[in-house]
Structure formats: C-alpha cells, structure tokens
Motif scaffolding. Structure first.
Motif, short mmCIF file in Angstrom:
data_model
loop_
_atom_site.label_atom_id
_atom_site.label_comp_id
_atom_site.label_asym_id
_atom_site.label_seq_id
_atom_site.Cartn_x
_atom_site.Cartn_y
_atom_site.Cartn_z
N GLY A 1 -1.39 -8.60 -7.39
CA GLY A 1 -0.61 -7.46 -7.89
C GLY A 1 -0.82 -7.20 -9.37
O GLY A 1 -0.95 -6.04 -9.79
N ASP B 1 -4.12 -5.60 -9.91
CA ASP B 1 -4.02 -4.18 -9.58
C ASP B 1 -3.37 -3.40 -10.72
O ASP B 1 -3.83 -2.31 -11.08
CB ASP B 1 -3.22 -4.02 -8.28
N GLU B 2 -2.31 -3.95 -11.32
CA GLU B 2 -1.67 -3.28 -12.46
C GLU B 2 -2.65 -3.13 -13.62
O GLU B 2 -2.68 -2.07 -14.28
CB GLU B 2 -0.45 -4.08 -12.91
N ASP C 1 -5.89 -2.93 -13.41
CA ASP C 1 -6.86 -1.91 -13.00
C ASP C 1 -6.28 -0.52 -13.24
O ASP C 1 -6.96 0.38 -13.74
CB ASP C 1 -7.23 -2.10 -11.53
N CYS C 2 -5.00 -0.33 -12.91
CA CYS C 2 -4.35 0.96 -13.14
C CYS C 2 -4.28 1.29 -14.63
O CYS C 2 -4.53 2.43 -15.03
CB CYS C 2 -2.94 0.95 -12.55
N GLN D 1 -13.31 -1.50 -13.46
CA GLN D 1 -12.36 -1.20 -12.40
C GLN D 1 -12.91 -1.64 -11.04
O GLN D 1 -12.17 -2.19 -10.22
CB GLN D 1 -12.01 0.29 -12.38
N PHE E 1 -11.46 -4.69 -8.38
CA PHE E 1 -11.27 -4.66 -6.93
C PHE E 1 -11.95 -5.86 -6.30
O PHE E 1 -11.42 -6.47 -5.36
CB PHE E 1 -11.79 -3.34 -6.34
N GLY F 1 -9.68 -8.75 -6.86
CA GLY F 1 -8.58 -8.72 -5.90
C GLY F 1 -9.00 -9.23 -4.53
O GLY F 1 -8.28 -9.98 -3.88
#
Length: 190
Positions: free
Chosen positions: A36, A39-40, A42-43, A65, A69, A72
């Motif tokens: 998670g 992912d944050e 990456d955002c 980016q 992924f 992740g």
C-alpha cells in the motif's frame, strides 16, 4: 498481459486480499502495508509528473512508476526465491543500478550543498519532495515486513535508492540547486 474485466470480486469483503501465489492475507498485514505505501509513493510520483514540463526527469519518473508496479508485484509474491522468471516478477539489481546512474548524471550538474534543504522551491520540486517522503514511508514498511518475512534484497535496495534519486531530482528541478530553499538552523528562535 494483465487483463481486468471485473473490478470488484467481493472476495475481500472479509478483510483479506489475495497474493500472487493464491494465498490470502489480512488487508492490514505487514505485507499489505508495504504494498500500500509503495502504491501511495507511485501516486505521489504521478502527481509530481503532472507539475513539470516534459523533460528527462519526467521520463525517469514515468519509468520509475512502472518499476514501482514491479516492486508491488514482487512484494505480493511471498517466498524466498527471488529469481525473476516468466511467472515470477522480481526486482533486480539492474533497476537500482539504473537509479544510481541517473543520480550520478543529475548530481554532476548540481550546485554543491551548503546546508540541508527544505522541501520546496518550484512546484515540481516540492511535489517531488512529497514523493520522496512517501518513498521513505514505503521503505520503512518494506523493512518492517522484512523483519517478519522474506523480502527480496533487490527490492529493499531499490526503494532505498529511489528516495536518493528523488532528492537529487528535486534539486535538479530547482534550477540545478540554485533555487533550493536552505535550512537556517535556529533562524526563528528569537
């Protein structure tokens, strides 16, 4: 190729989520916290890209980016076999080496640091600093996971190196460091 025809499955309604190997873990497990926060990060990088003109750094960030992924997917694959394969996506040392090469290339053109810098300067640099802080959070989550379960050493290296890259990239976006906001220790003590 990944194909998503259906976004909701209802399988997570019980507070669990599926991993690459088909096993299920609690959504608040250390593995999911690491995934998670990656992912944050990456955002946050995506938001930073939106604030900058097309340049080498924007291209780097889009590549990063994609690597996040991959990270992740690596974290979502339990086990201690970190060999990349057709059916097992794992981070590699080459991904960290690429970051190191980019850090060195950007750093060559920067003004020498004379103080710690505050996150700011241009909007693009400030957003990259936010992404850097988010990556540091992801690194802490990955390290926490590694204390209780196996984590690919190449993944840990990558997330550590990425925050270094983002620091240097923010400085590069601040006119090669000339627009960095310098910390003045004790400046407001009265």
């Amino acid at each position: 190729m990944v194909r998503l025809n259906r976004i909701y499955t209802r399988t997570g309604d019980d507070g669990t989520t599926g991993l690459v190997d088909g096993s299920r873990v609690a959504k608040n497990a250390a593995r999911m916290a690491a995934i998670g926060t990656v992912d944050e990060a990456d955002c946050a990088i995506g938001v930073a890209v939106c604030a900058m003109p097309e340049c080498d750094i924007a291209g780097d960030l889009r590549r990063i980016q994609n690597d996040l992924f991959d990270l992740g997917a690596d974290l979502a694959t339990p086990g201690d076999d970190f060999t990349p394969g057709e059916m097992q996506l794992r981070m590699t040392d080459a991904q960290s080496s690429w970051l190191e090469a980019r850090i060195d290339a950007l750093n060559e053109k920067l003004e020498p640091l004379k103080s710690f810098i505050l996150p700011g300067g241009s909007e693009a640099a400030a957003r990259v600093h936010v992404a850097r802080a988010s990556v540091r959070s992801a690194e802490r989550a990955c390290v926490a996971l590694s204390r209780e379960d196996a984590v690919n050493p190449a993944a840990l290296s990558y997330v550590n190196r990425l925050s270094d890259y983002l620091f240097v990239a923010a400085r590069a976006l601040n006119d090669g460091g000339r627009s960095d906001v310098l910390w003045v220790p004790g400046a407001n003590r009265g």
